[in-house]
Motif scaffolding. Structure first.
Motif, PDB file in Angstrom:
ATOM      1  N   UNK A  31     -13.825  11.898  16.011  1.00  0.00           N
ATOM      2  CA  UNK A  31     -15.278  11.927  15.864  1.00  0.00           C
ATOM      3  C   UNK A  31     -15.698  13.240  15.212  1.00  0.00           C
ATOM      4  N   UNK A  32     -16.515  13.148  14.185  1.00  0.00           N
ATOM      5  CA  UNK A  32     -16.966  14.346  13.486  1.00  0.00           C
ATOM      6  C   UNK A  32     -17.907  15.183  14.337  1.00  0.00           C
ATOM      7  N   UNK A  33     -18.516  14.562  15.356  1.00  0.00           N
ATOM      8  CA  UNK A  33     -19.480  15.284  16.191  1.00  0.00           C
ATOM      9  C   UNK A  33     -18.843  15.982  17.378  1.00  0.00           C
ATOM     10  N   UNK A  34     -17.793  15.365  17.989  1.00  0.00           N
ATOM     11  CA  UNK A  34     -17.236  15.941  19.213  1.00  0.00           C
ATOM     12  C   UNK A  34     -15.709  15.985  19.230  1.00  0.00           C
ATOM     13  N   UNK A  35     -15.069  15.508  18.158  1.00  0.00           N
ATOM     14  CA  UNK A  35     -13.608  15.534  18.002  1.00  0.00           C
ATOM     15  C   UNK A  35     -12.873  14.571  18.929  1.00  0.00           C
ATOM     16  N   UNK A  36     -13.591  13.708  19.655  1.00  0.00           N
ATOM     17  CA  UNK A  36     -12.944  12.694  20.486  1.00  0.00           C
ATOM     18  C   UNK A  36     -12.220  11.678  19.598  1.00  0.00           C
ATOM     19  N   UNK A  37     -11.047  11.213  20.036  1.00  0.00           N
ATOM     20  CA  UNK A  37     -10.346  10.161  19.304  1.00  0.00           C
ATOM     21  C   UNK A  37     -11.197   8.896  19.302  1.00  0.00           C
ATOM     22  N   UNK A  38     -11.457   8.372  18.129  1.00  0.00           N
ATOM     23  CA  UNK A  38     -12.342   7.211  18.008  1.00  0.00           C
ATOM     24  C   UNK A  38     -11.570   5.919  18.231  1.00  0.00           C
ATOM     25  N   UNK A  39     -12.312   4.855  18.555  1.00  0.00           N
ATOM     26  CA  UNK A  39     -11.722   3.550  18.814  1.00  0.00           C
ATOM     27  C   UNK A  39     -12.242   2.533  17.812  1.00  0.00           C
ATOM     28  N   UNK A  40     -11.422   1.517  17.551  1.00  0.00           N
ATOM     29  CA  UNK A  40     -11.824   0.475  16.610  1.00  0.00           C
ATOM     30  C   UNK A  40     -12.892  -0.419  17.238  1.00  0.00           C
ATOM     31  N   UNK A  41     -14.038  -0.467  16.601  1.00  0.00           N
ATOM     32  CA  UNK A  41     -15.081  -1.402  17.012  1.00  0.00           C
ATOM     33  C   UNK A  41     -14.831  -2.763  16.389  1.00  0.00           C
ATOM     34  N   UNK A  42     -14.538  -2.753  15.092  1.00  0.00           N
ATOM     35  CA  UNK A  42     -14.447  -3.991  14.313  1.00  0.00           C
ATOM     36  C   UNK A  42     -13.482  -3.795  13.162  1.00  0.00           C
ATOM     37  N   UNK A  43     -12.710  -4.813  12.869  1.00  0.00           N
ATOM     38  CA  UNK A  43     -11.900  -4.860  11.657  1.00  0.00           C
ATOM     39  C   UNK A  43     -12.349  -6.049  10.822  1.00  0.00           C
ATOM     40  N   UNK A  44     -12.656  -5.789   9.560  1.00  0.00           N
ATOM     41  CA  UNK A  44     -13.031  -6.842   8.615  1.00  0.00           C
ATOM     42  C   UNK A  44     -11.947  -6.934   7.552  1.00  0.00           C
ATOM     43  N   UNK A  45     -11.516  -8.138   7.277  1.00  0.00           N
ATOM     44  CA  UNK A  45     -10.424  -8.345   6.326  1.00  0.00           C
ATOM     45  C   UNK A  45     -10.763  -9.522   5.430  1.00  0.00           C
ATOM     46  N   UNK A  46     -10.382  -9.417   4.159  1.00  0.00           N
ATOM     47  CA  UNK A  46     -10.716 -10.477   3.219  1.00  0.00           C
ATOM     48  C   UNK A  46      -9.984 -11.773   3.480  1.00  0.00           C
ATOM     49  N   UNK A  47      -8.728 -11.691   3.935  1.00  0.00           N
ATOM     50  CA  UNK A  47      -7.915 -12.886   4.134  1.00  0.00           C
ATOM     51  C   UNK A  47      -7.637 -13.107   5.613  1.00  0.00           C
ATOM     52  N   UNK A  48      -7.796 -14.344   6.052  1.00  0.00           N
ATOM     53  CA  UNK A  48      -7.483 -14.703   7.428  1.00  0.00           C
ATOM     54  C   UNK A  48      -5.992 -14.953   7.618  1.00  0.00           C
ATOM     55  N   UNK A  49      -5.285 -15.187   6.544  1.00  0.00           N
ATOM     56  CA  UNK A  49      -3.857 -15.480   6.634  1.00  0.00           C
ATOM     57  C   UNK A  49      -3.244 -15.348   5.257  1.00  0.00           C
ATOM     58  N   UNK A  50      -1.941 -15.101   5.226  1.00  0.00           N
ATOM     59  CA  UNK A  50      -1.215 -15.034   3.970  1.00  0.00           C
ATOM     60  C   UNK A  50       0.241 -15.376   4.240  1.00  0.00           C
ATOM     61  N   UNK A  51       1.081 -15.188   3.227  1.00  0.00           N
ATOM     62  CA  UNK A  51       2.469 -15.569   3.372  1.00  0.00           C
ATOM     63  C   UNK A  51       3.211 -14.820   4.453  1.00  0.00           C
ATOM     64  N   UNK A  52       2.754 -13.583   4.765  1.00  0.00           N
ATOM     65  CA  UNK A  52       3.451 -12.795   5.758  1.00  0.00           C
ATOM     66  C   UNK A  52       2.911 -12.945   7.169  1.00  0.00           C
ATOM     67  N   UNK A  53       1.807 -13.686   7.321  1.00  0.00           N
ATOM     68  CA  UNK A  53       1.181 -13.762   8.643  1.00  0.00           C
ATOM     69  C   UNK A  53       0.893 -15.190   9.070  1.00  0.00           C
ATOM     70  N   UNK A  54       1.634 -16.158   8.510  1.00  0.00           N
ATOM     71  CA  UNK A  54       1.289 -17.553   8.799  1.00  0.00           C
ATOM     72  C   UNK A  54       1.577 -17.950  10.244  1.00  0.00           C
TER      73      UNK A  54
END
Length: 331
Positions: free
Chosen positions: A252-275
């Motif tokens: 965190x730029x304000x307090x240096x706390x390790x931040x956590x993932x709120x949301x991940x957005x990705x263009x593909x829901x699946x591909x050849x490596x994640x079927x």
């Protein structure tokens, strides 16, 4: 329709019992083309936005553009199953020439639909995600914005914005989200295994198992990163994936706390490596591997959005104070 992630091809914790303390839950959002309303969680649908409240604008200078796509032409082309026609950019409405540019609404998420969604400032339980449609600076950087709300208070507004401001042209076809309804599903996930994301001895064991799988099964071999740790697609919580950049420490730029993932957005829901993560409802039970995926682009790339060069957009927030500025990481 619900979406059901298949059981992992092998039990992760049977292979690596040391991973048990690192297990976490993530919510796969499973966006699929639909007609969401402003009171729904969605990607690309109408925002719950009180009438009279200013729409978010990007006031920074933007890179000049020479051609682009009109949003309505993009919609018509998608409906017809063809590629839209680009056209020269007129001086009127060109980025950076006519003042501020309205942000494009990408998604909104209600905690009542997604219990794993972290609360925002002062317990806010609705978050809305926006992106500037144009690029900034010599490295073509993007600007994003979060708007946190209290759902009950916001839904009590007398009137809502029916027609948010839009830019007349977009630089790329994939800047316009396809309206999608969500089918949230919680699954177990495990950290990306690289550098110091896990103990060195455990990462070495995972790498050795991956190598043995590849030697025995070739290109169709299972792997920890693709099949056992983190699912593809839009998701809330869990762990970040680091396929393009390698692990990064996000503080965190304000307090240096390790931040956590709120949301991940990705263009593909699946591909050849994640079927192996393809939901049961989106696969042909008579086929295996990538050939089993059915539904075409409406399943593989339902939102029609892209982030960077087909990377994951991770939105990080501060667990110590959700009001601190979020961070946006393409990985």
């Amino acid at each position: 329709m619900t979406r059901t992630t298949p059981a992992r091809p092998v039990s992760v914790e049977s292979l690596f019992p040391e991973l048990a303390p690192y297990r976490a839950r993530t919510t796969r959002l499973h966006p699929r083309s639909g007609r969401p309303g402003m009171h729904d969680s969605h990607v690309g649908g109408p925002m719950l936005w009180p009438d009279g409240e200013p729409w978010p604008l990007c006031h920074e200078p933007h890179q000049p553009e020479s051609e682009g796509y009109a949003p309505e032409e993009i919609r018509r082309a998608r409906a017809a199953g063809v590629w839209p026609q680009s056209r020269p950019w007129s001086s009127r409405g060109a980025p950076g020439r006519d003042g501020p540019v309205p942000f494009v609404a990408l998604a909104q998420l209600f905690r009542r639909d997604i219990p794993g969604l972290a609360l925002g400032p002062d317990g806010a339980d609705l978050v809305q995600l926006f992106r500037c449609p144009f690029t900034h600076g010599p490295y073509l950087e993007r600007r994003y914005r979060l708007r946190w709300r209290h759902a009950r208070h916001t839904e009590g507004a007398e009137r809502f914005l029916a027609d948010p401001p839009q830019v007349p042209m977009l630089r790329w076809e994939h800047e316009l989200p396809e309206p999608c309804v969500l089918h949230p599903e919680e699954v177990d996930t495990y950290p990306w295994a690289e550098d110091d994301t896990l103990p060195a001895a455990l990462i070495a064991s995972i790498d050795a198992w991956d190598d043995a799988q590849a030697a025995e099964h070739g290109p169709d071999a299972l792997s920890y990163q693709y099949d056992l740790s983190i699912p593809p697609g839009w998701r809330v919580g869990g762990f970040p994936s680091w396929a393009s950049t390698g692990p990064m420490a996000i503080g965190c730029a304000s307090c240096a706390t390790a931040m956590q993932v709120l949301l991940t957005a990705e263009g593909y829901e699946m591909d050849g490596g994640s079927h192996s993560w393809v939901p049961l409802e989106d696969r042909d039970p008579l086929l295996t591997g990538q050939a089993s995926i059915r539904g075409g682009q409406s399943v593989a790339q339902p939102t029609r959005l892209r982030f960077g060069r087909d990377r994951d957009l991770h939105v990080f927030t501060c667990p110590a104070d959700p009001g601190h500025p979020p961070r946006w990481v393409l990985a």
